[in-house]
Design an enzyme around this catalytic site. Structure first.
Site, PDB file in Angstrom:
ATOM      1  N   ASP A  63       0.819  -1.209   0.000  1.00  0.00           N
ATOM      2  CA  ASP A  63       0.000   0.000   0.000  1.00  0.00           C
ATOM      3  C   ASP A  63       0.855   1.262   0.000  1.00  0.00           C
ATOM      4  O   ASP A  63       0.466   2.283  -0.573  1.00  0.00           O
ATOM      5  CB  ASP A  63      -0.940  -0.007   1.205  1.00  0.00           C
ATOM      6  CG  ASP A  63      -2.009  -1.086   1.067  1.00  0.00           C
ATOM      7  OD1 ASP A  63      -2.338  -1.462  -0.072  1.00  0.00           O
ATOM      8  OD2 ASP A  63      -2.505  -1.564   2.099  1.00  0.00           O
ATOM      9  N   GLY A  64       2.028   1.211   0.626  1.00  0.00           N
ATOM     10  CA  GLY A  64       2.920   2.363   0.615  1.00  0.00           C
ATOM     11  C   GLY A  64       3.361   2.725  -0.794  1.00  0.00           C
ATOM     12  O   GLY A  64       3.423   3.908  -1.160  1.00  0.00           O
ATOM     13  N   ASN A 138      -4.312   9.100   1.690  1.00  0.00           N
ATOM     14  CA  ASN A 138      -4.838   8.522   2.931  1.00  0.00           C
ATOM     15  C   ASN A 138      -5.259   9.596   3.928  1.00  0.00           C
ATOM     16  O   ASN A 138      -6.429   9.752   4.230  1.00  0.00           O
ATOM     17  CB  ASN A 138      -3.795   7.624   3.587  1.00  0.00           C
ATOM     18  CG  ASN A 138      -4.048   6.155   3.343  1.00  0.00           C
ATOM     19  OD1 ASN A 138      -5.044   5.776   2.753  1.00  0.00           O
ATOM     20  ND2 ASN A 138      -3.135   5.317   3.785  1.00  0.00           N
ATOM     21  N   ASP A 139      -4.259  10.326   4.445  1.00  0.00           N
ATOM     22  CA  ASP A 139      -4.564  11.233   5.546  1.00  0.00           C
ATOM     23  C   ASP A 139      -3.471  12.255   5.784  1.00  0.00           C
ATOM     24  O   ASP A 139      -2.329  12.105   5.351  1.00  0.00           O
ATOM     25  CB  ASP A 139      -4.805  10.443   6.850  1.00  0.00           C
ATOM     26  CG  ASP A 139      -3.712   9.423   7.134  1.00  0.00           C
ATOM     27  OD1 ASP A 139      -2.517   9.735   6.938  1.00  0.00           O
ATOM     28  OD2 ASP A 139      -4.041   8.292   7.539  1.00  0.00           O
ATOM     29  N   ASP A 168      -3.367  12.882  21.452  1.00  0.00           N
ATOM     30  CA  ASP A 168      -2.022  12.553  20.966  1.00  0.00           C
ATOM     31  C   ASP A 168      -1.813  13.057  19.543  1.00  0.00           C
ATOM     32  O   ASP A 168      -0.704  13.421  19.161  1.00  0.00           O
ATOM     33  CB  ASP A 168      -1.802  11.040  20.991  1.00  0.00           C
ATOM     34  CG  ASP A 168      -1.643  10.495  22.402  1.00  0.00           C
ATOM     35  OD1 ASP A 168      -1.686  11.292  23.355  1.00  0.00           O
ATOM     36  OD2 ASP A 168      -1.469   9.268  22.550  1.00  0.00           O
ATOM     37  N   ALA A 180      -7.298   3.096   7.170  1.00  0.00           N
ATOM     38  CA  ALA A 180      -5.885   3.065   7.540  1.00  0.00           C
ATOM     39  C   ALA A 180      -5.740   3.474   9.013  1.00  0.00           C
ATOM     40  O   ALA A 180      -6.329   2.865   9.897  1.00  0.00           O
ATOM     41  CB  ALA A 180      -5.089   3.973   6.606  1.00  0.00           C
ATOM     42  N   TYR A 181      -4.985   4.524   9.294  1.00  0.00           N
ATOM     43  CA  TYR A 181      -4.743   4.977  10.669  1.00  0.00           C
ATOM     44  C   TYR A 181      -6.058   5.309  11.372  1.00  0.00           C
ATOM     45  O   TYR A 181      -6.271   4.976  12.543  1.00  0.00           O
ATOM     46  CB  TYR A 181      -3.811   6.189  10.611  1.00  0.00           C
ATOM     47  CG  TYR A 181      -3.286   6.699  11.938  1.00  0.00           C
ATOM     48  CD1 TYR A 181      -3.432   5.975  13.130  1.00  0.00           C
ATOM     49  CD2 TYR A 181      -2.608   7.918  11.996  1.00  0.00           C
ATOM     50  CE1 TYR A 181      -2.929   6.458  14.327  1.00  0.00           C
ATOM     51  CE2 TYR A 181      -2.100   8.404  13.189  1.00  0.00           C
ATOM     52  CZ  TYR A 181      -2.273   7.673  14.355  1.00  0.00           C
ATOM     53  OH  TYR A 181      -1.774   8.158  15.544  1.00  0.00           O
ATOM     54  N   ALA A 182      -6.978   5.949  10.653  1.00  0.00           N
ATOM     55  CA  ALA A 182      -8.254   6.340  11.258  1.00  0.00           C
ATOM     56  C   ALA A 182      -9.034   5.126  11.755  1.00  0.00           C
ATOM     57  O   ALA A 182      -9.679   5.166  12.803  1.00  0.00           O
ATOM     58  CB  ALA A 182      -9.095   7.135  10.250  1.00  0.00           C
ATOM     59  N   LEU A 183      -8.993   4.031  11.010  1.00  0.00           N
ATOM     60  CA  LEU A 183      -9.677   2.803  11.430  1.00  0.00           C
ATOM     61  C   LEU A 183      -9.039   2.244  12.690  1.00  0.00           C
ATOM     62  O   LEU A 183      -9.731   1.757  13.596  1.00  0.00           O
ATOM     63  CB  LEU A 183      -9.622   1.766  10.305  1.00  0.00           C
ATOM     64  CG  LEU A 183     -10.232   0.402  10.609  1.00  0.00           C
ATOM     65  CD1 LEU A 183     -11.732   0.526  10.873  1.00  0.00           C
ATOM     66  CD2 LEU A 183      -9.975  -0.571   9.462  1.00  0.00           C
TER      67      LEU A 183
END
Length: 292
Positions: A63-64, A138-139, A168, A180-183
């Protein structure tokens, strides 16, 4: 019939094992008479001129690799075909190098569709000027400089103060970034065709702890509310800027869209997601529709 200008093949610069695969893919395309260029080490400036003339780009990795390739290709409306050699490969389409020939046959037969995904445009204003700008698929994440360091951020939506976050970090994501991070911090899952902006705080303390979903036309502005140490801004995991007391971050929908080559059905998203979230859950043999 497609008029072939060129096809680009991009190995993952930090995964040496993807370079030989990139060469094999490029050789296969050239054997079909398709002009092909290949890079094992690259950045946006290196490949920009060639991407602008490409029919499509093959990104090899996980994915990166897809995120990196999508950002540079989006500005030229060039679609990306992802070949997975990573762990999840949620954004990729080709399962691995052994499946490449099968997918190439379908591609040349024009048995595919183009999926478009909204991106974010982030601008960091420092000293009264818009000094730093970037796009994210993504974000955009605004965080402290070390794990567990709480920061205080004032958030404004469409010019009006909304809340002050004690957390944080603050994640501002697309529908793509919602998985991604949000999930990982409890945010909602948005299907990729939605054109929304998602705001999710991480580890909020005595402040707003719910995700907020905004429309595509919204503007999110964030500025440090109190100096408690360094505050950093990243886009798709890459460092973008450090915020100071009077700086602010403006996030809107990008004028560019990521484009992915898809050969699965258009309803692939939920099955692909749940196969990764619940890999041990047995799939029913038939659909309920078959019993109606």
């Amino acid at each position: 019939m497609t008029e072939w200008h060129s096809v680009g093949v991009l190995a993952h610069p930090q995964r040496p094992q993807t370079a030989p695969v990139a060469e094999r893919v490029a050789a296969t395309l050239r054997a079909r008479g398709i002009p092909t260029w290949v890079y094992s080490r690259w950045d946006e400036e290196t490949i920009s001129a060639q991407v602008a003339q490409a029919n499509f780009v093959v990104a090899i990795g996980g994915d990166g690799a897809m995120l990196r390739a999508a950002r540079v290709c989006a500005q030229y409306q060039v679609p990306v075909l992802g070949l997975n050699m990573g762990r999840l490969g949620f954004l990729t389409e080709v399962n691995g190098p052994d499946d490449w020939e099968k997918y190439l046959q379908r591609l040349l037969a024009e048995e595919y569709w183009i999926e478009t995904r909204m991106m974010l445009r982030v601008t960091v204003a420092q000293n009264g000027a818009d000094d730093i700008q970037g796009d994210a698929l993504n974000d955009v994440v605004i965080s402290g400089s070390s794990i567990g360091r709480m920061i205080q951020l004032d958030a404004y939506i469409d010019g009006d103060w909304t809340t002050t976050y004690n957390s944080d970090a603050l994640i501002v994501a697309t529908a793509t970034g919602s998985t991604a991070y949000a999930l990982a911090v409890g945010g909602p899952i948005l299907p990729p065709d939605l054109r929304n902006i998602l705001i999710v705080p991480t580890a909020p303390h005595l402040s707003m702890d719910r995700a907020i979903v905004l429309s595509e036309g919204s503007q999110v502005l964030v500025r440090p509310a109190e100096a408690r140490g360094r505050v950093l801004v990243s886009a798709d995991g890459g460092p973008l800027a450090e915020l100071h007391a009077e700086d602010c971050v403006r996030i809107v929908a990008s004028p560019h869209e990521a484009r992915f080559i898809r050969m699965r059905g258009r309803n692939y998203f939920y099955r692909s997601l749940l196969d990764r979230l619940e890999p041990r859950v047995n799939r029913p043999k038939t659909s309920p529709e078959n019993h109606v």
